[in-house]
Design an enzyme around this catalytic site. Structure first.
Site, PDB file in Angstrom:
ATOM      1  N   GLU A 102       0.830  -1.202   0.000  1.00 29.94           N
ATOM      2  CA  GLU A 102       0.000   0.000   0.000  1.00 29.94           C
ATOM      3  C   GLU A 102       0.867   1.255   0.000  1.00 29.94           C
ATOM      4  O   GLU A 102       2.099   1.180   0.129  1.00 29.94           O
ATOM      5  CB  GLU A 102      -0.943  -0.035   1.211  1.00 29.94           C
ATOM      6  CG  GLU A 102      -1.881  -1.237   1.154  1.00 29.94           C
ATOM      7  CD  GLU A 102      -2.872  -1.305   2.305  1.00 29.94           C
ATOM      8  OE1 GLU A 102      -2.723  -0.553   3.291  1.00 29.94           O
ATOM      9  OE2 GLU A 102      -3.812  -2.120   2.198  1.00 29.94           O
ATOM     10  N   GLU A 146      -1.723 -10.725  -5.317  1.00 29.89           N
ATOM     11  CA  GLU A 146      -1.748 -11.582  -6.503  1.00 29.89           C
ATOM     12  C   GLU A 146      -0.986 -10.941  -7.650  1.00 29.89           C
ATOM     13  O   GLU A 146      -0.297 -11.610  -8.421  1.00 29.89           O
ATOM     14  CB  GLU A 146      -3.197 -11.832  -6.941  1.00 29.89           C
ATOM     15  CG  GLU A 146      -4.042 -12.578  -5.928  1.00 29.89           C
ATOM     16  CD  GLU A 146      -4.788 -11.651  -4.970  1.00 29.89           C
ATOM     17  OE1 GLU A 146      -4.239 -10.587  -4.587  1.00 29.89           O
ATOM     18  OE2 GLU A 146      -5.918 -11.987  -4.597  1.00 29.89           O
ATOM     19  N   CYS A 181      -7.283  -8.249 -10.059  1.00 34.65           N
ATOM     20  CA  CYS A 181      -6.349  -9.384 -10.036  1.00 34.65           C
ATOM     21  C   CYS A 181      -6.852 -10.522 -10.914  1.00 34.65           C
ATOM     22  O   CYS A 181      -6.064 -11.184 -11.600  1.00 34.65           O
ATOM     23  CB  CYS A 181      -6.120  -9.863  -8.606  1.00 34.65           C
ATOM     24  SG  CYS A 181      -5.150  -8.661  -7.666  1.00 34.65           S
TER      25      CYS A 181
HETATM   26  N1  THU Z   1      -5.979  -7.011  -1.589  1.00 33.07           N
HETATM   27  C1  THU Z   1      -5.173  -7.980  -2.094  1.00 33.07           C
HETATM   28  O1  THU Z   1      -3.956  -7.968  -1.888  1.00 33.07           O
HETATM   29  N2  THU Z   1      -5.747  -8.940  -2.850  1.00 33.07           N
HETATM   30  C2  THU Z   1      -7.072  -9.022  -3.131  1.00 33.07           C
HETATM   31  O2  THU Z   1      -7.490  -9.874  -3.919  1.00 33.07           O
HETATM   32  C3  THU Z   1      -8.015  -8.123  -2.479  1.00 33.07           C
HETATM   33  C4  THU Z   1      -7.411  -6.950  -1.811  1.00 33.07           C
HETATM   34  C5  THU Z   1      -5.373  -5.947  -0.796  1.00 33.07           C
HETATM   35  C6  THU Z   1      -5.381  -4.583  -1.449  1.00 33.07           C
HETATM   36  C7  THU Z   1      -5.309  -3.663  -0.251  1.00 33.07           C
HETATM   37  O3  THU Z   1      -3.946  -3.503   0.105  1.00 33.07           O
HETATM   38  C8  THU Z   1      -5.999  -4.436   0.855  1.00 33.07           C
HETATM   39  O4  THU Z   1      -6.062  -5.789   0.405  1.00 33.07           O
HETATM   40  C9  THU Z   1      -7.407  -3.946   1.173  1.00 33.07           C
HETATM   41  O5  THU Z   1      -8.171  -3.867   0.031  1.00 33.07           O
END
Ligand code: THU
Length: 135
Positions: free
Chosen positions: A46, A57, A91
């Site tokens: 993030e 992913e 993703c």
């Molecule tokens: N996130 C993922 O890493 N993969 C997903 O398939 C859904 C969401 C992450 C993005 C963000 O950093 C956090 O989860 C909250 O949305």
């Protein structure tokens, strides 16, 4: 590339620890296996500028592509969600790009409690955009 004999779920659990998610506090790890047997890990990363976050992913599949591996075979994703979270739409689309046969790609989602859900990529993104329509 991640090497070794740990299974894909164990790699996803380990990758979850590497997430940089101070804003959502939702830590996600991913591990993928390519059709040549190579395995790669990813985690969500993030940013203080929230919209710049990238999912676990996608960091995993981009690592694979940068290593020259472009055919996805399996995916494992680990978060603390119960029931285990299904991958976001962005993703799904990016994984599809590297899946010549999405019916043959298994996507598993797990959490540290041992809960597990699984799909094929074709179930997660039926009739997805593959670029066939591009000029
Ligand atoms: N996130 C993922 O890493 N993969 C997903 O398939 C859904 C969401 C992450 C993005 C963000 O950093 C956090 O989860 C909250 O949305």
């Amino acid at each position: 590339m991640t090497s070794g004999t740990k299974d894909l779920d164990a790699l996803a659990i380990a990758a979850q620890q590497l997430a940089h998610a101070p804003y959502s506090k939702f830590h996600v790890g991913a591990a993928i296996e390519m059709s040549n047997g190579q395995r790669f890990s990813g985690a969500n990363i993030e940013n203080a500028s929230y919209g710049l976050a990238i999912c676990a992913e996608r960091t995993a599949i981009f690592a694979a592509v940068l290593a020259g591996a472009k055919q996805l075979a399996q995916v494992s994703v680990c978060s603390d969600s119960s029931p285990p979270a299904s991958p976001c739409g962005a993703c799904r689309q990016v994984l599809l790009e590297f899946s010549p046969d999405p019916t043959a790609v298994t996507v598993v989602s797990i959490n540290p409690k041992g809960e597990r859900r699984s799909w094929t990529l074709a179930q997660l993104i039926p009739d997805g955009f593959t670029g066939k329509e591009l000029p």
